[in-house]
Design a protein around this motif. Structure first.
Motif, mmCIF file in Angstrom:
data_model
loop_
_atom_site.group_PDB
_atom_site.id
_atom_site.type_symbol
_atom_site.label_atom_id
_atom_site.label_comp_id
_atom_site.label_asym_id
_atom_site.label_seq_id
_atom_site.Cartn_x
_atom_site.Cartn_y
_atom_site.Cartn_z
ATOM 1 N N ARG A 254 0.412 0.853 6.764
ATOM 2 C CA ARG A 254 0.212 0.904 5.323
ATOM 3 C C ARG A 254 -0.752 2.036 4.986
ATOM 4 O O ARG A 254 -1.741 2.253 5.671
ATOM 5 C CB ARG A 254 -0.391 -0.423 4.882
ATOM 6 N N GLU A 255 -0.414 2.788 3.927
ATOM 7 C CA GLU A 255 -1.323 3.834 3.475
ATOM 8 C C GLU A 255 -1.414 3.782 1.958
ATOM 9 O O GLU A 255 -0.403 3.633 1.276
ATOM 10 C CB GLU A 255 -0.796 5.213 3.935
ATOM 11 N N GLU A 256 -2.652 3.880 1.454
ATOM 12 C CA GLU A 256 -2.843 3.906 0.009
ATOM 13 C C GLU A 256 -3.009 5.361 -0.408
ATOM 14 O O GLU A 256 -3.817 6.080 0.192
ATOM 15 C CB GLU A 256 -4.115 3.128 -0.327
ATOM 16 N N SER B 74 -2.905 8.466 -3.781
ATOM 17 C CA SER B 74 -2.976 8.692 -5.228
ATOM 18 C C SER B 74 -1.555 8.959 -5.736
ATOM 19 O O SER B 74 -0.657 9.281 -4.963
ATOM 20 C CB SER B 74 -3.860 9.900 -5.528
ATOM 21 N N ASP C 173 -1.073 1.331 -9.977
ATOM 22 C CA ASP C 173 -2.029 1.745 -8.953
ATOM 23 C C ASP C 173 -2.633 0.505 -8.315
ATOM 24 O O ASP C 173 -2.781 -0.505 -8.988
ATOM 25 C CB ASP C 173 -3.130 2.607 -9.591
ATOM 26 N N PRO C 174 -3.017 0.500 -7.059
ATOM 27 C CA PRO C 174 -2.875 1.637 -6.162
ATOM 28 C C PRO C 174 -1.459 1.750 -5.604
ATOM 29 O O PRO C 174 -0.794 0.740 -5.424
ATOM 30 C CB PRO C 174 -3.866 1.288 -5.051
ATOM 31 N N THR D 67 1.062 2.155 -2.727
ATOM 32 C CA THR D 67 1.041 1.974 -1.267
ATOM 33 C C THR D 67 2.365 2.424 -0.693
ATOM 34 O O THR D 67 3.424 2.188 -1.278
ATOM 35 C CB THR D 67 0.813 0.499 -0.878
ATOM 36 N N ALA E 192 5.175 -2.431 -1.334
ATOM 37 C CA ALA E 192 3.933 -3.196 -1.384
ATOM 38 C C ALA E 192 3.871 -4.219 -0.258
ATOM 39 O O ALA E 192 2.933 -5.010 -0.180
ATOM 40 C CB ALA E 192 3.808 -3.886 -2.736
#
Ligand SMILES: [Zn+2]
Ligand SMILES: [Zn+2]
Length: 605
Positions: free
Chosen positions: A92-94, A96, A121-122, A124, A137
């Motif tokens: 998982r990466e969050e 912008s 936001d955020p 993912t 998500a």
């Protein structure tokens, strides 16, 4: 709260079980990503859109110029198995919004840009391995090694529109299934195959019970002679039961003034579902002085009640009719007998004093239970659909509601039924009792309902003269044990897998001559049977014996009687039944007596 009007068809004929565990959801969701990754590896031109988990599995929608073939599905599955075996982690990466846009542009997938617009936001993203990712998500499994390669399969390809909008891009949807173990997958496949075998649309055709014809229109079944016999047997059975219990038969027309349905409230709440279908300006003209096809029988029965000033001595008054009604159902929902546009409700309206409600409700439930018993429907629950105490959308007094709900609860308790309470499921005019039936494949179907109604007596200003001479308002009970003949027959075909109990079978016995020499004897015995009310037919096809026997088996006729020279000589029949196999040679007189008894007692022959 349901806005359902009396006797409305349930939204779904059966409610699939949704006991999926969290881990199963993770498996299905992750498998959908694995499939998308495999597809893009094999077909780099394919664009990925959305891919949720669903009941029994998952799907993904792809934009790809060439259609997926059966062979493609096999290749994709092989590729998926490779990915599973690599035990790829889901990372998982969050990021912008700008970064997400940048990465989407990098891989040139415009659908993802549209999806991104709707995300909050955020943002993912999940990576599967080093270079494949999707906006998501979660949740997923930790790595693809947690998914058993022998517990997944790809099932079919269907068309779908982007965002479900027919003006947008046409996509291809691949459906798959995924389970925790290979055994679960095998069990799922077995159930699916069994469900296909029992499908009433398929069996109804094979047994020659009903058909749909394009020139007539969708959702409008045509009943063949055999299907009509089946309907009549069911109708006669319930009519007899009702006569025993003091019901009064009535017949009402198929159309009535629009004004009638304004008083009942159907026009205001329901006109899009009523025939004739019209444009809005035409609807306005019709609203003034037209006639419509009845979507329900209640307002007609109410007119019969209202024809005279009723005394408490006449109550309870139980008016019953097999009333055919017409409703405009969306054509996408029409398939087989479970949702149709013209159908016959085994309808009854009971007009009772408030004091009689308890007892009368109990009697109605008792009738329904005895009907189910005769139909051999054993596994069902009663759903007590009550009001949501926090909502104020219900009509009628607090006291009336408590009494009605109490009457329903007492009835199921008195009868020792398996029941559960569903708050918020009541109709706005009163609580109801729904019968939820669990079939041989553990699917749920809604059968008949009993509804307590304070609304229509109010709207139509119904009255009776009470013992003290004062005019009072009766309570109405709407009830339909079958729901509709169409729906019941659809359910019965699937439950029996086409093998109707002897007393219900459209053809109960087929008499097969070994050769043409025995045909006159066979015809004579068949005629004798029919004169006793046994639905028998002689096989006059002239086919070889083996073929004739196979034909009778395919038609699922409960009793086969083979007649050769010996049988004619001794006035006997060689009997074979679907329920018990070979019964040997039995005297004609004895067969007739046994058949009559079996029909009278609703037993197998
Ligand atoms: Zn995901
Ligand atoms: Zn009704």
């Amino acid at each position: 709260m349901s806005n359902a009007l009396p006797n409305e068809q349930p939204e779904k004929i059966y409610l699939p079980r949704t006991s999926e565990s969290e881990s199963l959801k993770k498996i299905r969701h992750t498998t959908s990503h694995v499939m998308a990754m495999a597809v893009q590896k094999l077909f780099p031109e394919a664009q990925v859109t959305i891919g949720p988990w669903i009941e029994n599995g998952f799907y993904y929608d792809f934009d790809k110029p060439e259609p997926f073939t059966e062979q493609d599905l096999k290749t994709i599955k092989k590729e998926m198995v490779k990915i599973l075996k690599r035990k790829l982690p889901l990372v998982r990466e969050e990021v912008s919004r700008e970064e997400a846009q940048r990465r989407i542009k990098e891989i040139n997938e415009p659908y993802k840009l549209e999806i991104l617009e709707d995300l909050e936001d955020p943002i993912t993203i999940y990576y599967l391995g080093d270079d494949w990712w999707d906006l998501c998500a979660g949740p997923h499994v930790e790595n693809t090694g947690e998914i058993h390669p022998k517990a997944i399969d790809l099932e079919s390809v269907a068309g779908a529109y982007w965002r479900g909008d027919e003006n947008r891009e046409q996509l291809q949807r691949i459906y798959g299934t995924a389970w925790e173990t290979p055994e679960q997958l095998a069990e799922y496949k077995r159930r699916k195959e069994e469900a296909l075998k029992r499908d009433h649309r398929k069996l109804g055709k094979e047994l020659g019970l009903f058909l749909f014809a394009d020139p007539v229109g969708p959702g409008l079944p045509l009943w063949t002679p055999k299907g009509t016999v089946l309907r009549s047997v069911l109708e006669d059975f319930l009519k007899q039961e009702q006569l025993k219990r003091g019901y009064l038969p009535v017949v009402t027309p198929h159309i009535g003034r629009v004004d009638l349905f304004k008083v009942s409230g159907h026009w205001q709440n329901y006109k899009e579902d009523m025939f004739p279908m019209m444009a809005e300006d035409e609807q306005a003209a019709l609203a003034e002085q037209g006639f419509v096809l009845k979507p329900m029988n209640c307002p007609f029965h109410i007119q019969i009640y209202k024809n005279e000033l009723r005394s408490y001595r006449e109550l309870p008054m139980r008016l019953a009719e097999f009333g055919t009604v017409y409703r405009y159902e969306q054509s996408g929902e029409l398939g087989g007998l479970t949702r149709v546009r013209g159908f016959t409700v085994d309808d009854s309206h009971l007009f009772v004093t408030p004091e009689q409600l308890d007892q009368e409700f109990l009697s109605v439930v008792d009738l329904i239970l005895s009907v189910f018993k005769s139909l051999q429907l054993k596994n069902f629950q009663a759903r007590l659909s009550f009001r949501d105490p926090a909502s104020d959308k219900y009509i009628g007094s607090e006291e009336a509601w408590s009494k009605a709900e109490g009457a329903i609860r007492r009835a199921v308790q008195t009868l020792g039924m398996n029941y559960f309470e569903a708050l918020g499921e009541a109709a706005f005019y009163g609580p109801k009792l729904d019968f939820i039936f669990h079939d041989a494949l553990d699917r749920e179907w809604q059968l008949g309902t009993v509804q307590v109604d304070y609304n229509l007596p109010e709207r139509f200003e119904l009255e009776y003269v009470a013992e003290d001479g004062i005019r009072k308002r009766p309570v109405m009970i709407h009830r339909a044990p079958f729901g509709s003949l169409e729906r019941l027959i659809g359910i019965l075909i699937e439950e029996y897998a086409g093998d109707f109990p002897f007393w219900l079978a459209p053809v109960q016995a087929r008499l097969i001559p070994v050769s043409e020499v025995q045909l006159p004897f066979v015809k004579e015995v068949a005629q004798k049977m029919r004169s006793l009310g046994i639905r028998a037919e002689a096989d006059t096809s002239g086919e070889r014996l083996g073929k004739s026997i196979r034909n009778a088996e395919k038609a699922k006729i409960p009793v086969m009687a083979v007649v050769g020279a010996k049988e004619v000589e001794a006035n006997t029949l060689s009997i074979r039944t679907r329920a018990a196999g070979e019964l040997g040679t039995i005297a004609v007189a004895e067969v007739l007596e046994k058949m009559e008894n079996a029909i009278a007692n609703q037993e197998n022959f």
